[in-house]
Motif scaffolding. Structure first.
Motif, PDB file in Angstrom:
ATOM      1  N   ARG A  31       0.834  -1.210   0.000  1.00  0.00           N
ATOM      2  CA  ARG A  31       0.000   0.000   0.000  1.00  0.00           C
ATOM      3  C   ARG A  31       0.870   1.261   0.000  1.00  0.00           C
ATOM      4  O   ARG A  31       0.578   2.230  -0.699  1.00  0.00           O
ATOM      5  CB  ARG A  31      -0.933  -0.009   1.216  1.00  0.00           C
ATOM      6  N   ARG A  32       1.958   1.237   0.792  1.00  0.00           N
ATOM      7  CA  ARG A  32       2.827   2.403   0.889  1.00  0.00           C
ATOM      8  C   ARG A  32       3.493   2.712  -0.456  1.00  0.00           C
ATOM      9  O   ARG A  32       3.670   3.866  -0.825  1.00  0.00           O
ATOM     10  CB  ARG A  32       3.873   2.146   1.972  1.00  0.00           C
ATOM     11  N   ALA A  33       3.869   1.670  -1.173  1.00  0.00           N
ATOM     12  CA  ALA A  33       4.531   1.843  -2.464  1.00  0.00           C
ATOM     13  C   ALA A  33       3.538   2.042  -3.607  1.00  0.00           C
ATOM     14  O   ALA A  33       3.951   2.216  -4.757  1.00  0.00           O
ATOM     15  CB  ALA A  33       5.417   0.629  -2.755  1.00  0.00           C
ATOM     16  N   GLU A  34       2.228   1.998  -3.298  1.00  0.00           N
ATOM     17  CA  GLU A  34       1.164   2.184  -4.292  1.00  0.00           C
ATOM     18  C   GLU A  34       1.300   1.204  -5.455  1.00  0.00           C
ATOM     19  O   GLU A  34       1.206   1.568  -6.626  1.00  0.00           O
ATOM     20  CB  GLU A  34       1.145   3.630  -4.795  1.00  0.00           C
ATOM     21  N   VAL A  35       1.547  -0.059  -5.107  1.00  0.00           N
ATOM     22  CA  VAL A  35       1.662  -1.102  -6.121  1.00  0.00           C
ATOM     23  C   VAL A  35       0.264  -1.428  -6.657  1.00  0.00           C
ATOM     24  O   VAL A  35      -0.661  -1.654  -5.871  1.00  0.00           O
ATOM     25  CB  VAL A  35       2.308  -2.371  -5.518  1.00  0.00           C
ATOM     26  N   PRO A  36       0.062  -1.449  -7.983  1.00  0.00           N
ATOM     27  CA  PRO A  36      -1.263  -1.732  -8.559  1.00  0.00           C
ATOM     28  C   PRO A  36      -1.607  -3.223  -8.476  1.00  0.00           C
ATOM     29  O   PRO A  36      -1.504  -3.961  -9.464  1.00  0.00           O
ATOM     30  CB  PRO A  36      -1.109  -1.266 -10.012  1.00  0.00           C
ATOM     31  N   MET A  37      -2.006  -3.650  -7.295  1.00  0.00           N
ATOM     32  CA  MET A  37      -2.254  -5.069  -7.051  1.00  0.00           C
ATOM     33  C   MET A  37      -3.532  -5.555  -7.715  1.00  0.00           C
ATOM     34  O   MET A  37      -4.524  -4.823  -7.818  1.00  0.00           O
ATOM     35  CB  MET A  37      -2.338  -5.337  -5.544  1.00  0.00           C
ATOM     36  N   ALA A  38      -3.507  -6.800  -8.152  1.00  0.00           N
ATOM     37  CA  ALA A  38      -4.724  -7.495  -8.554  1.00  0.00           C
ATOM     38  C   ALA A  38      -5.346  -8.105  -7.303  1.00  0.00           C
ATOM     39  O   ALA A  38      -4.629  -8.470  -6.357  1.00  0.00           O
ATOM     40  CB  ALA A  38      -4.403  -8.579  -9.570  1.00  0.00           C
ATOM     41  N   TYR A  39      -6.673  -8.198  -7.265  1.00  0.00           N
ATOM     42  CA  TYR A  39      -7.366  -8.694  -6.083  1.00  0.00           C
ATOM     43  C   TYR A  39      -8.216  -9.903  -6.437  1.00  0.00           C
ATOM     44  O   TYR A  39      -8.668 -10.060  -7.579  1.00  0.00           O
ATOM     45  CB  TYR A  39      -8.252  -7.599  -5.482  1.00  0.00           C
ATOM     46  N   SER A  40      -8.413 -10.743  -5.448  1.00  0.00           N
ATOM     47  CA  SER A  40      -9.261 -11.918  -5.634  1.00  0.00           C
ATOM     48  C   SER A  40     -10.716 -11.487  -5.728  1.00  0.00           C
ATOM     49  O   SER A  40     -11.086 -10.385  -5.312  1.00  0.00           O
ATOM     50  CB  SER A  40      -9.073 -12.887  -4.466  1.00  0.00           C
ATOM     51  N   ALA A  41     -11.542 -12.376  -6.262  1.00  0.00           N
ATOM     52  CA  ALA A  41     -12.969 -12.099  -6.364  1.00  0.00           C
ATOM     53  C   ALA A  41     -13.665 -12.550  -5.081  1.00  0.00           C
ATOM     54  O   ALA A  41     -13.064 -13.154  -4.201  1.00  0.00           O
ATOM     55  CB  ALA A  41     -13.540 -12.819  -7.582  1.00  0.00           C
ATOM     56  N   ARG A  80      10.903  -3.608  -7.301  1.00  0.00           N
ATOM     57  CA  ARG A  80      11.745  -4.122  -6.213  1.00  0.00           C
ATOM     58  C   ARG A  80      12.256  -2.981  -5.343  1.00  0.00           C
ATOM     59  O   ARG A  80      12.226  -3.065  -4.111  1.00  0.00           O
ATOM     60  CB  ARG A  80      12.920  -4.916  -6.782  1.00  0.00           C
ATOM     61  N   LEU A  81      12.737  -1.917  -5.974  1.00  0.00           N
ATOM     62  CA  LEU A  81      13.260  -0.781  -5.221  1.00  0.00           C
ATOM     63  C   LEU A  81      12.182  -0.122  -4.377  1.00  0.00           C
ATOM     64  O   LEU A  81      12.416   0.230  -3.211  1.00  0.00           O
ATOM     65  CB  LEU A  81      13.885   0.236  -6.184  1.00  0.00           C
ATOM     66  N   LEU A  82      10.989   0.055  -4.937  1.00  0.00           N
ATOM     67  CA  LEU A  82       9.896   0.678  -4.197  1.00  0.00           C
ATOM     68  C   LEU A  82       9.512  -0.149  -2.973  1.00  0.00           C
ATOM     69  O   LEU A  82       9.317   0.395  -1.879  1.00  0.00           O
ATOM     70  CB  LEU A  82       8.680   0.858  -5.111  1.00  0.00           C
ATOM     71  N   LEU A  83       9.408  -1.460  -3.151  1.00  0.00           N
ATOM     72  CA  LEU A  83       9.022  -2.315  -2.038  1.00  0.00           C
ATOM     73  C   LEU A  83      10.129  -2.388  -0.992  1.00  0.00           C
ATOM     74  O   LEU A  83       9.858  -2.397   0.217  1.00  0.00           O
ATOM     75  CB  LEU A  83       8.680  -3.717  -2.552  1.00  0.00           C
ATOM     76  N   ASP A  84      11.375  -2.436  -1.441  1.00  0.00           N
ATOM     77  CA  ASP A  84      12.487  -2.511  -0.503  1.00  0.00           C
ATOM     78  C   ASP A  84      12.543  -1.263   0.375  1.00  0.00           C
ATOM     79  O   ASP A  84      12.822  -1.341   1.575  1.00  0.00           O
ATOM     80  CB  ASP A  84      13.799  -2.692  -1.268  1.00  0.00           C
ATOM     81  N   GLU A  85      12.279  -0.104  -0.206  1.00  0.00           N
ATOM     82  CA  GLU A  85      12.273   1.144   0.561  1.00  0.00           C
ATOM     83  C   GLU A  85      11.115   1.197   1.549  1.00  0.00           C
ATOM     84  O   GLU A  85      11.191   1.903   2.559  1.00  0.00           O
ATOM     85  CB  GLU A  85      12.188   2.339  -0.387  1.00  0.00           C
ATOM     86  N   SER A  86      10.050   0.450   1.284  1.00  0.00           N
ATOM     87  CA  SER A  86       8.861   0.490   2.120  1.00  0.00           C
ATOM     88  C   SER A  86       8.872  -0.558   3.225  1.00  0.00           C
ATOM     89  O   SER A  86       7.964  -0.581   4.063  1.00  0.00           O
ATOM     90  CB  SER A  86       7.609   0.289   1.248  1.00  0.00           C
ATOM     91  N   LEU A  87       9.880  -1.432   3.247  1.00  0.00           N
ATOM     92  CA  LEU A  87       9.998  -2.470   4.275  1.00  0.00           C
ATOM     93  C   LEU A  87      11.101  -2.097   5.263  1.00  0.00           C
ATOM     94  O   LEU A  87      12.045  -1.390   4.909  1.00  0.00           O
ATOM     95  CB  LEU A  87      10.318  -3.820   3.634  1.00  0.00           C
ATOM     96  N   PRO A  88      11.012  -2.572   6.496  1.00  0.00           N
ATOM     97  CA  PRO A  88      12.075  -2.279   7.472  1.00  0.00           C
ATOM     98  C   PRO A  88      13.377  -2.964   7.086  1.00  0.00           C
ATOM     99  O   PRO A  88      13.379  -4.006   6.420  1.00  0.00           O
ATOM    100  CB  PRO A  88      11.513  -2.848   8.784  1.00  0.00           C
ATOM    101  N   THR A  89      14.493  -2.369   7.504  1.00  0.00           N
ATOM    102  CA  THR A  89      15.805  -2.951   7.239  1.00  0.00           C
ATOM    103  C   THR A  89      15.892  -4.333   7.885  1.00  0.00           C
ATOM    104  O   THR A  89      15.584  -4.514   9.066  1.00  0.00           O
ATOM    105  CB  THR A  89      16.913  -2.054   7.801  1.00  0.00           C
ATOM    106  N   GLY A  90      16.303  -5.298   7.120  1.00  0.00           N
ATOM    107  CA  GLY A  90      16.327  -6.687   7.568  1.00  0.00           C
ATOM    108  C   GLY A  90      15.356  -7.538   6.767  1.00  0.00           C
ATOM    109  O   GLY A  90      15.633  -8.697   6.472  1.00  0.00           O
ATOM    110  N   LEU A  91      14.227  -6.946   6.421  1.00  0.00           N
ATOM    111  CA  LEU A  91      13.306  -7.554   5.452  1.00  0.00           C
ATOM    112  C   LEU A  91      13.576  -6.853   4.124  1.00  0.00           C
ATOM    113  O   LEU A  91      13.010  -5.793   3.836  1.00  0.00           O
ATOM    114  CB  LEU A  91      11.849  -7.376   5.887  1.00  0.00           C
TER     115      LEU A  91
END
Length: 260
Positions: A31-41, A80-91
């Protein structure tokens, strides 16, 4: 419209996060990285995220994998870069590739583990490893939700080696490093099960809990005895697609044309 496969780590103190903790952190990162996720029905749509063979709580890992489904086409490296920046260091998200093949989970058939045994002499550990590898079966027990269960810890182990700590990771006392390759079987044989087996055959009992890290997981190569990269087939498919797309363009180039 697109599936992306990610490799991530659990390092340092973050190795104590449970799989459910990581799921919550990862969905917040999406959500923080505003990834355009597909969702289940259905009545309760949820992001299309598939997790594969997560490491046990308390163990570090350099090779955890998951797959996400997107509603729009994205560049895997930028994602990858967007998600990595949005996760805590270590994850840390350390690899991303567009999925062009099926069955990622089916390619996770073995793992490579490193176990750091503080307070244990290397020669003592080698003696225990020799006894373990020489045994046809090594029965161990593990408590499950249905009570104690006995199983063979030996059959799943394809390689078990002992070494000294690396020069850049010195300790205050004796220490042995175990490198373990284990197949993913049912019931699963975990690093702590192998430690229980070493205690059963040679009375090897580290005075403090072992520091356990998964170094790799993927398809087990019977010929080499190694564990291969499970994302390699997707990379090869991407490269083949690029080569195929470049072919017609090269064929249309004027004869004798070259780089400017």
């Amino acid at each position: 419209m697109q599936r992306i496969r990610l490799r991530y780590t659990k390092r340092g103190r973050l190795r104590f996060t449970s799989h459910r903790d990581f799921q919550r952190a990862f969905e917040r990162a999406l959500r923080r990285a505003e990834v355009p996720m597909a969702y289940s029905a259905g009545f309760t749509p949820h992001p299309k995220v598939s997790y594969a063979n997560a490491a046990p709580t308390g163990t570090g890992s350099e090779a955890e994998f998951l797959e996400i489904g997107l509603a729009e086409v994205c560049d895997p490296d930028k994602l990858r870069l967007l998600l990595d920046e949005s996760l805590p260091t270590g994850l840390d998200i350390i690899d991303a590739v567009e999925a062009h093949t099926s069955g990622l989970a089916d390619r996770l058939t073995a793992s490579v583990w490193e176990l750091r045994l503080e307070g244990v002499e290397v020669e003592e550990t080698r003696h225990a490893v020799s006894a373990f590898l020489s045994a046809e079966t090594v029965e161990v027990q593990r408590r499950t939700k249905n009570g104690m269960r006995s199983f063979d810890a030996r059959a799943a182990v394809t390689d078990l080696q002992v070494s000294h700590p690396q020069a850049d990771r010195p300790g205050d006392g004796p220490c042995a490093i175990l490198r373990l390759v284990v197949r993913h079987v049912t019931p699963a044989v975990r690093p702590d099960d192998v430690l229980s087996g070493l205690q059963a055959v040679a009375d090897l009992a580290p005075p403090v809990p072992a520091a356990v890290t998964r170094l790799a997981q993927g398809l087990f190569d019977e010929e080499s005895g190694s564990v291969t990269d499970p994302l390699a087939p997707d990379r090869e498919a991407v490269q083949a697609g690029l080569t195929k797309a470049a072919g017609p363009a090269a064929a249309k180039a004027p004869e004798g044309a070259g780089p400017a």
